[in-house]
Design an enzyme around this catalytic site. Structure first.
Site, mmCIF file in Angstrom:
data_model
loop_
_atom_site.group_PDB
_atom_site.id
_atom_site.type_symbol
_atom_site.label_atom_id
_atom_site.label_comp_id
_atom_site.label_asym_id
_atom_site.label_seq_id
_atom_site.Cartn_x
_atom_site.Cartn_y
_atom_site.Cartn_z
ATOM 1 C CD GLU B 48 -0.440 4.706 3.469
ATOM 2 O OE1 GLU B 48 -0.131 4.286 2.138
ATOM 3 O OE2 GLU B 48 -0.198 3.521 3.874
ATOM 4 C CG ASP B 59 0.434 1.379 -5.584
ATOM 5 O OD1 ASP B 59 0.404 1.018 -4.181
ATOM 6 O OD2 ASP B 59 0.659 3.007 -5.780
#
EC number: 4.2.1.20
Lengths: 390, 257
Positions: B48, B59
């Site tokens: 990824e 995040d």
């Protein structure tokens, strides 16, 4: 349920936030019509916030600029800005929803202060995220928040302003969705926030309608409000959308309108931004070719934001609201002008709206009766201005 | 390589998939290919590769800092696709990014570039299912997978909808929160995995940083685990990163067998 204003709006958030957004939407639809909720809110607005605020005829300024200029005195709301209208509404909603904790972001500190007030008043644990750059330039508000028992978290990432404070608040919300309400301070973010904040701020426009009718027997030709995220602007504009009144949203033109790859030296996202996705909504955004968000700048911390409310973006696209901008220097001049002419020290944010009226007074586009939304008072900005004029 | 093909291969070997996340351009665009090679060589089954966005709200601090480093080092959308074209690895590559970067390019244009560069799937954490109709359509047409996330608080109704619209695999978020290394993985993941009514592989991510976590997730019924921040932290340290990445990847992969 339509979550859009034309092409703007929507819910561009991590999956974790879908349940709380849905919960919020349902709670809002339920309680806004609940007599117990509205009666408590009205009581707080009247007796705690000090509404209604006056519509003040600024005689000296009117004479000098050849217009009939009225100031909607949101600077007189408890706390010194219009922000309390929305925080009272949302905090009460959170209370009815059984939430225990409030989080918020703040730029100029006015929304943070208003959140701290309702947190103290209604008994919430309260945490406010603020960019470290804003913490430095808005120390009086930081201290006020702390006095009222709020924890202020200084955010050191990105441009260290409101954009980054919103990112951190969203991360907190993602982590604590169960007991926490994210009290968004402007008409931005994922649906239903733009609608909820607009509705709670619309008390400003509703009062103006009645007040101006009483003294003028008609609506004003123009209403002028500053716009960062756009909450005071939407609040005063919304009740007038179907009336023949010109609506001007004055953004921060910053030092000048130029940009490089990382920084826009202004915050004029309505006037110069392009369609994009920021903080959960599709709206006008300051961004580069790739879609990276640019750092905005403005002398007014409360306008220093790379996005704008989606409904305002839509109204600007259809031409109902006219976006315009004022530079830092023009805003400073207006700050002094209103202080000298009327004995009212405006917030640097509101100074942008005043500056626009000063600048356009002779142009004819404002008509002859103008209402300026004086969204906040300038006490918080005195240090910034003293430093600049040193 | 298609993601489904990789899962078929692993099924035959009776292994679970190790999906490794790193941010393209971190610490600089020139180092990314050797990082990716090291991860694949050490056993990562799917890579990824983050396309960095300035405001990554899903995040935590580790990946946010990586994003910043990458943008500072000159990573942008154009270079990202060039970088991917230059990779010589035989595993599925997934683009993980935020929606504004796609929206800005135009979904059709962006997906076409992904296909040309050899990307097999897209993960966009700020694009929930009900905003994704256009992108799903385009991805289906161009033959790349659209991987949606489910969270511990996702309603049963949405779980079903996501299960039927996702492709490649379903990204199961292990905890309420943002990405980042954690001490313990939620004990409720097994229950969440059970509730997802789909034939797609289920990959668990967020907070998985060591072999013990991997083994727990495999035991809970995960078909794959996604590890990001633990790898990004090694890159951030700047210290002997290639051997250390290989070492941790080998260990994590052992947990998948």
């Amino acid at each position: 349920m339509n979550h859009y204003y034309g092409d703007y709006g929507g819910q561009y958030v991590p999956e974790i936030l879908m349940p709380p957004l849905q919960e919020l939407e349902e709670a809002y639809e339920q309680y806004k019509a609940d007599p117990e909720f509205t009666s408590q809110l009205n009581d707080y607005l009247e007796n705690y916030a000090g509404r209604s605020t006056p519509l003040y005829y600024a005689k000296n300024m009117s004479r000098k600029y050849g217009l009939k200029i009225y100031l909607k005195r949101e600077d007189l709301v408890h706390g010194g800005a219009h922000k309390l209208n929305n925080t009272l509404g949302q905090a009460l909603l959170a209370k009815f929803m059984g939430k225990k904790r409030l989080i918020a972001e703040t730029g100029a500190g006015q929304h943070g202060t208003a959140t701290a007030m309702v947190g103290a008043k209604l008994g919430f644990e309260t945490m406010v995220y603020m960019g470290s750059k804003d913490v430095k330039r808005q120390l009086p508000n930081v201290y006020r928040m702390k006095l009222m028992g709020t924890e202020v978290v200084s955010v050191d990432t990105g441009s260290k302003t409101m954009k980054d404070a919103i990112n951190e608040a969203l991360r907190d919300w993602v982590t604590n969705v169960g007991d926490t309400h994210y009290l968004i301070g402007s008409v931005v973010g994922p649906y239903p926030f733009p609608k909820i904040v607009r509705d709670f701020q619309s008390v400003i426009g509703r009062e103006v309608k009645e007040q101006v009718m009483k003294v003028e027997g008609r609506y004003p030709d123009s209403i002028v409000a500053c716009a960062g995220g756009g909450s005071n602007a939407m609040g005063i504009f919304y009740p007038f959308l179907d009336d023949e009144v010109n609506l001007f949203a004055v953004e921060a033109g910053g030092e000048k309108l130029r940009e490089d790859d990382k920084i826009a030296y202004h915050s004029a996202s309505l006037a110069t931004g392009e369609e994009g996705i920021l903080h959960g909504a599709r709206t006008k955004v300051l961004q580069n070719r790739d879609g990276q968000i640019l750092e905005s700048t403005s002398v007014a911390a409360g306008l220093d934001y790379a996005g704008v409310g989606p409904e305002l973006a839509r109204l600007s696209e259809t031409g109902r609201v006219k976006p315009c901008y004022i530079t830092d220097m023009e805003a400073l001049e207006a700050f002094h002008e209103l202080s000298r002419l009327e004995g009212i020290i405006p917030a640097l944010e509101s100074s942008h709206a005043i500056a626009y009226v000063m600048k356009m007074a002779d142009s004819g586009i404002l008509g002859d009766t103008v209402v300026i939304n004086l969204s906040g008072r300038g006490d918080k900005d005195l240090q910034t201005i003293m430093d600049m004029e040193d | 390589m298609r993601i489904s093909q990789k899962f078929e291969e692993l099924k035959d070997k009776n292994e679970k998939a190790l999906i490794a996340y790193v941010c393209a351009g971190d610490p600089d665009p020139d180092t990314t290919p050797s990082i990716v090679n090291a991860l694949v060589e050490a056993g990562a089954d799917i890579i990824e590769l983050g396309l960095p966005f300035s405001d990554p709200v899903a995040d935590g601090p580790t990946i946010q800092a990586a994003t910043c480093r990458a943008i500072e080092a000159g990573m942008n959308t154009e270079r990202y696709f060039e970088l991917i074209k230059g990779l010589e690895v035989n595993v599925p590559l997934i683009c993980m990014t935020y929606y504004n970067l796609i929206y800005r390019q135009g979904s059709e244009n962006f997906v076409k570039k992904c296909v040309d560069a050899g990307i097999s799937g897209l993960i966009i954490p700020d694009l929930p299912l009900h905003e994704a109709d256009e992108l799903i359509e385009i991805c289906k047409e161009k033959g790349i997978d659209n991987i949606f996330l489910v969270a511990p608080n996702t309603s049963d109704q949405r779980l079903d909808a996501i299960g039927s619209k996702s492709s490649g695999f379903i990204y199961v978020v292990s905890k309420l929160g943002v990405t980042g290394e954690g001490e313990n993985i939620s004990s409720n993941v097994a229950g969440l995995l059970d509730k997802i009514n789909s034939n797609l592989p289920k990959a668990v991510g967020f907070g998985i940083s060591n072999r013990k976590h991997v083994e727990e997730m495999v035991a809970a019924g995960a078909d794959a685990v996604i590890v990001g921040s633990a790898l990004v932290n090694i890159i951030a340290s700047g210290d002997n990163i290639i051997p250390r990445l290989k070492e941790i990847t080998k260990d994590l992969k052992e947990g998948c067998r």
